[in-house]
Scaffold this motif. Structure first.
Motif, PDB file in Angstrom:
ATOM      1  N   ALA A 268      -7.696  -0.083   5.601  1.00  0.00           N
ATOM      2  CA  ALA A 268      -7.299   1.331   5.557  1.00  0.00           C
ATOM      3  C   ALA A 268      -6.022   0.968   3.985  1.00  0.00           C
ATOM      4  O   ALA A 268      -6.151   1.633   2.990  1.00  0.00           O
ATOM      5  CB  ALA A 268      -6.595   1.616   6.741  1.00  0.00           C
ATOM      6  N   LEU A 269      -5.328   0.040   4.763  1.00  0.00           N
ATOM      7  CA  LEU A 269      -4.089  -0.877   3.667  1.00  0.00           C
ATOM      8  C   LEU A 269      -5.064  -1.324   2.632  1.00  0.00           C
ATOM      9  O   LEU A 269      -4.620  -0.847   1.636  1.00  0.00           O
ATOM     10  CB  LEU A 269      -3.946  -1.803   4.395  1.00  0.00           C
ATOM     11  CG  LEU A 269      -2.338  -2.282   3.632  1.00  0.00           C
ATOM     12  CD1 LEU A 269      -1.674  -1.215   4.234  1.00  0.00           C
ATOM     13  CD2 LEU A 269      -1.920  -3.276   4.781  1.00  0.00           C
ATOM     14  N   LEU A 270      -6.173  -2.121   2.095  1.00  0.00           N
ATOM     15  CA  LEU A 270      -6.632  -1.989   1.290  1.00  0.00           C
ATOM     16  C   LEU A 270      -7.295  -0.928   0.597  1.00  0.00           C
ATOM     17  O   LEU A 270      -7.993  -1.383   0.044  1.00  0.00           O
ATOM     18  CB  LEU A 270      -7.238  -3.427   1.536  1.00  0.00           C
ATOM     19  CG  LEU A 270      -6.404  -4.486   2.229  1.00  0.00           C
ATOM     20  CD1 LEU A 270      -7.488  -5.816   2.026  1.00  0.00           C
ATOM     21  CD2 LEU A 270      -5.141  -4.457   0.636  1.00  0.00           C
ATOM     22  N   ARG A 315      -3.308  -7.552  -4.442  1.00  0.00           N
ATOM     23  CA  ARG A 315      -2.043  -7.977  -5.450  1.00  0.00           C
ATOM     24  C   ARG A 315      -2.290  -6.526  -6.236  1.00  0.00           C
ATOM     25  O   ARG A 315      -1.371  -6.121  -6.543  1.00  0.00           O
ATOM     26  CB  ARG A 315      -2.688  -8.855  -6.121  1.00  0.00           C
ATOM     27  CG  ARG A 315      -1.257  -9.188  -7.502  1.00  0.00           C
ATOM     28  CD  ARG A 315      -1.392 -11.089  -8.233  1.00  0.00           C
ATOM     29  NE  ARG A 315      -1.192 -11.689  -7.299  1.00  0.00           N
ATOM     30  CZ  ARG A 315      -1.586 -13.345  -7.058  1.00  0.00           C
ATOM     31  NH1 ARG A 315      -1.635 -13.637  -7.706  1.00  0.00           N
ATOM     32  NH2 ARG A 315      -0.702 -13.743  -6.064  1.00  0.00           N
ATOM     33  N   SER A 316      -3.713  -6.413  -6.581  1.00  0.00           N
ATOM     34  CA  SER A 316      -2.965  -4.286  -7.514  1.00  0.00           C
ATOM     35  C   SER A 316      -3.012  -3.867  -6.959  1.00  0.00           C
ATOM     36  O   SER A 316      -2.230  -2.630  -7.206  1.00  0.00           O
ATOM     37  CB  SER A 316      -4.319  -4.296  -8.180  1.00  0.00           C
ATOM     38  OG  SER A 316      -6.077  -4.520  -7.421  1.00  0.00           O
ATOM     39  N   LEU A 317      -2.802  -3.171  -5.464  1.00  0.00           N
ATOM     40  CA  LEU A 317      -2.383  -2.917  -4.612  1.00  0.00           C
ATOM     41  C   LEU A 317      -1.189  -2.923  -4.172  1.00  0.00           C
ATOM     42  O   LEU A 317       0.057  -1.082  -3.589  1.00  0.00           O
ATOM     43  CB  LEU A 317      -3.087  -2.192  -3.480  1.00  0.00           C
ATOM     44  CG  LEU A 317      -4.314  -1.988  -3.520  1.00  0.00           C
ATOM     45  CD1 LEU A 317      -5.583  -1.353  -2.428  1.00  0.00           C
ATOM     46  CD2 LEU A 317      -4.301  -0.066  -4.121  1.00  0.00           C
ATOM     47  N   GLY A 318      -0.667  -4.049  -4.213  1.00  0.00           N
ATOM     48  CA  GLY A 318       1.139  -3.255  -4.184  1.00  0.00           C
ATOM     49  C   GLY A 318       1.350  -4.482  -2.741  1.00  0.00           C
ATOM     50  O   GLY A 318       1.740  -4.274  -2.699  1.00  0.00           O
ATOM     51  N   PHE A 322       4.590  -6.084  -0.212  1.00  0.00           N
ATOM     52  CA  PHE A 322       5.957  -4.562   0.743  1.00  0.00           C
ATOM     53  C   PHE A 322       6.863  -5.648   1.670  1.00  0.00           C
ATOM     54  O   PHE A 322       6.743  -6.498   1.468  1.00  0.00           O
ATOM     55  CB  PHE A 322       4.598  -4.181   1.541  1.00  0.00           C
ATOM     56  CG  PHE A 322       3.291  -2.964   1.493  1.00  0.00           C
ATOM     57  CD1 PHE A 322       3.519  -2.616   0.848  1.00  0.00           C
ATOM     58  CD2 PHE A 322       2.763  -2.940   2.028  1.00  0.00           C
ATOM     59  CE1 PHE A 322       2.798  -1.414   0.057  1.00  0.00           C
ATOM     60  CE2 PHE A 322       1.866  -1.522   2.448  1.00  0.00           C
ATOM     61  CZ  PHE A 322       1.759  -1.322   1.431  1.00  0.00           C
ATOM     62  N   SER A 323       7.583  -4.683   1.780  1.00  0.00           N
ATOM     63  CA  SER A 323       8.771  -5.116   2.659  1.00  0.00           C
ATOM     64  C   SER A 323       9.064  -5.405   3.920  1.00  0.00           C
ATOM     65  O   SER A 323       9.414  -6.065   4.249  1.00  0.00           O
ATOM     66  CB  SER A 323      10.396  -4.140   1.611  1.00  0.00           C
ATOM     67  OG  SER A 323      10.305  -3.218   2.473  1.00  0.00           O
ATOM     68  N   THR A 354       8.464   2.429   0.117  1.00  0.00           N
ATOM     69  CA  THR A 354       7.469   3.342  -0.781  1.00  0.00           C
ATOM     70  C   THR A 354       6.676   4.272   1.065  1.00  0.00           C
ATOM     71  O   THR A 354       6.933   4.135   1.468  1.00  0.00           O
ATOM     72  CB  THR A 354       5.921   2.632  -1.257  1.00  0.00           C
ATOM     73  OG1 THR A 354       5.797   1.312   0.046  1.00  0.00           O
ATOM     74  CG2 THR A 354       6.637   1.201  -2.045  1.00  0.00           C
ATOM     75  N   ARG A 355       5.942   5.079   0.860  1.00  0.00           N
ATOM     76  CA  ARG A 355       4.937   5.825   1.291  1.00  0.00           C
ATOM     77  C   ARG A 355       3.894   5.143   2.450  1.00  0.00           C
ATOM     78  O   ARG A 355       3.633   5.356   3.440  1.00  0.00           O
ATOM     79  CB  ARG A 355       4.835   7.167   0.595  1.00  0.00           C
ATOM     80  CG  ARG A 355       5.238   7.769  -0.161  1.00  0.00           C
ATOM     81  CD  ARG A 355       4.940   9.788  -0.178  1.00  0.00           C
ATOM     82  NE  ARG A 355       4.332   9.929   1.165  1.00  0.00           N
ATOM     83  CZ  ARG A 355       4.667  11.086   1.904  1.00  0.00           C
ATOM     84  NH1 ARG A 355       5.880  11.596   2.227  1.00  0.00           N
ATOM     85  NH2 ARG A 355       3.411  11.681   1.743  1.00  0.00           N
ATOM     86  N   GLU A 356       3.187   4.809   0.922  1.00  0.00           N
ATOM     87  CA  GLU A 356       2.392   3.620   1.963  1.00  0.00           C
ATOM     88  C   GLU A 356       3.050   2.552   3.046  1.00  0.00           C
ATOM     89  O   GLU A 356       2.369   2.747   3.780  1.00  0.00           O
ATOM     90  CB  GLU A 356       1.981   2.483   1.139  1.00  0.00           C
ATOM     91  CG  GLU A 356       0.829   3.079  -0.024  1.00  0.00           C
ATOM     92  CD  GLU A 356       1.552   3.723  -0.892  1.00  0.00           C
ATOM     93  OE1 GLU A 356       2.847   3.861  -1.349  1.00  0.00           O
ATOM     94  OE2 GLU A 356       1.029   3.972  -2.000  1.00  0.00           O
TER      95      GLU A 356
END
Ligand SMILES: Nc1ncnc2c1ncn2[C@@H]1O[C@H](COP(=O)(O)OP(=O)(O)OP(=O)(O)O)[C@@H](O)[C@H]1O
Ligand SMILES: [Mg+2]
Length: 513
Positions: A268-270, A315-318, A322-323, A354-356
């Motif tokens: 889901a994360l990806l 990488r493109s999703l950042g 994530f912190s 971030t919301r993610e």
């Protein structure tokens, strides 16, 4: 036959001036009607001993929806609660009045009065007729509350809204059901939620996990300077068990390891779909199964196209930035979820950039609670702003996972000791199954009758007229019903013991110059 209207300014029938040619007759008519209306007795009748109907004069009417009354008759006094009050009118009698000329005018006197219904709360449960109705005194209501008190701990939440000085308490044992807290924005949900949590911390041993999207509870462990001294003192011990996990906190950093989250969440994360992206999905599954997962650099530089694509996706999703990731650090927020030494875990979702990441942590915490349900360790899972954390229509896969976990906990969590307390201003945006599983309602002011109608449909165990009354609530006023308050009560929430977190932005810009 002449018809005389109501009093001047009456919205019900057109007003007629006393200056008219009917002047003297009008005066007689009005006096007649006034004394008829004033002499209507407050009387109640019940055919089943449980519900009653009543009538009362509109002059000095004291009976209010949600208020308590004593029904006196046959030498018995029963305590009741008023559930509806409405205006009614009836042609009571016909008057013959002399006119200025030789003839007479006959008119019907419309008598207006209050009519309503209520529930008998205590008494002999026998039918009765024409019992005298009067507002119950504070002493009588207090005595009734003491008689009906339960053996479990009580949480003093505030005062009864309609009986000055009488405390309103919730039955702590009722929190072994799911609870729904609802009210329009700014109605005092978060503040009142804080009152409930503080009392649970003081009076019970129940552990709490709070998903806090607005950082409202980050100071739940800090006593306010103006707190009631006795309560403040009692709060000190449980306050030490409040652990706040925030993005920037040095000691309790809100962090997670990729290995903490299950494959469904990783996918889901990806934003991987098991069907549409099956190659990458398979590559991810393989990676997760391997003993030594490759670094992102190794992935992006890999000779395998799927692995490379996966790396580029990360990488493109950042996701790699994530912190919440904490390579090299041990422990994660999930340890605190299950640490019995943590009495109350505040997951400061609002601190995440971030919301993610918020969705990831919310889904991870809820998923983990569900996965370890067999531990059967009672825990109250508090979700503020639930329409964002676990919405009915999630914007992405991660939020969908959080919503799925919440829905599953709502449906099946109770027997494992997983209890929900869900708060929102948008009940329509909560998964229906979460709403329908709630056996407790805490209702603050609602915006409109449309919202009230929605709540009435969802909470059929609460008299609809009490829910409707919520459109008139002021800040901090509410209704509690369900297992936490088997007799629905209107209340004014008391003061917080701990400090509020993300308080409203002060309106200093509006100060007069
Ligand atoms: N019982 C109360 N006594 C004193 N102040 C209160 C009380 N209830 C709420 N407030 C204050 O009113 C404001 C709004 O309350 P709160 O933030 O709890 O509302 P809310 O319903 O959670 O709003 P939102 O939907 O925007 O989150 C806050 O500044 C809070 O401190
Ligand atoms: Mg709020």
């Amino acid at each position: 036959m002449s018809h005389f209207g109501g009093e001047q300014g009456s919205a019900i029938s057109p007003a007629v001036s006393g200056e008219s040619e009917f002047g003297p007759q009008l005066a007689t008519f009005r006096e007649m009607r006034r004394s008829l209306e004033a002499s209507i007795l407050p009387l109640a009748t019940s055919v089943d001993g449980r519900r009653f109907s009543f009538q009362a004069s509109l002059h000095g009417l004291e009976l209010q929806v949600g208020g308590y009354v004593v029904l006196e008759g046959d030498g018995t006094g029963r305590l009741g609660q008023v559930l509806t009050v409405e205006l009614d009118r009836q042609p009571a009698t016909e008057l013959t009045l002399p006119t200025a000329g030789a003839g007479e005018a006959r008119t019907q006197v419309q008598v207006q009065y209050a009519r309503g219904e209520g529930a008998v709360l205590e008494g002999d449960w026998a039918p009765f007729h024409d019992a005298l109705v009067r507002v119950a005194s504070g002493t009588e209501v207090r005595a009734w509350l003491q008689r009906t008190g339960r053996p479990s701990a009580t949480l003093r939440l505030g005062e009864l809204a309609l009986v000055a000085g009488v405390p309103c308490a919730a039955d702590a044992a009722g929190f072994d059901r799911h609870t729904f807290l609802c009210g329009q924005s700014g109605s005092g949900k978060t503040y009142s939620l804080g009152v409930i949590l503080e009392r649970l911390l003081i009076e019970t041993d129940l552990r709490l996990v709070v998903l806090d999207p607005n950082s409202d509870f980050v100071r739940l462990g800090q006593v306010r300077a103006d707190a009631d001294p006795a309560l403040g003192e009692r709060y000190e011990k449980p306050a030490r068990g409040v652990a706040v996990y925030s993005a920037g906190a040095p000691a309790r950093r809100l962090r997670l390891h990729a290995s903490d989250i299950d494959p469904a969440m990783q996918a889901a994360l990806l934003r991987l779909d098991p069907v549409d992206d099956r190659e990458e999905y398979a590559a991810l599954a393989e990676l997760l199964a391997s003993e030594n997962p490759p670094t992102l650099e190794a992935l992006t530089g890999s000779n395998h196209p799927e692995a490379r694509r996966l790396g580029l996706r990360v990488r493109s999703l950042g996701v790699d930035r994530f912190s919440v990731w904490a390579p090299g650090e041990t422990g994660s927020v999930l340890d605190a979820v299950h640490d019995q030494g943590v009495r109350c875990l505040v997951v400061d979702l609002g601190s995440l950039p971030t919301r993610e990441e918020q969705a990831l942590i919310a889904a991870a915490v809820l998923g983990d609670l569900w996965r370890r349900r067999q531990e059967r360790s009672p825990i109250l899972i508090v979700i503020d702003e639930a329409h964002n954390v676990c919405p009915a229509e999630p914007a992405d896969q991660l939020v969908a996972l959080a919503a799925e976990h919440a829905t599953r906990i709502a449906a099946e969590g109770r027997k494992f000791g997983l209890y929900l307390l869900v708060s929102t201003q948008r009940p329509q945006k909560i998964p229906e199954n979460v709403l329908s599983q709630a056996d407790n309602l805490v209702l603050m002011r609602l915006n409109s009758l449309a919202d009230a109608a929605f709540a009435q449909a969802a909470f059929s165990f609460v008299p609809p007229s009490l829910i409707e009354r919520s459109v008139t609530f002021h800040l901090g006023e509410g209704l509690i019903a369900g297992k936490i308050s088997p007799q629905p009560a209107l209340l004014r929430f008391g003061s917080r013991i701990s400090q509020e977190g993300g308080a409203d932005v002060p309106a200093t810009w509006a100060a007069a110059r």
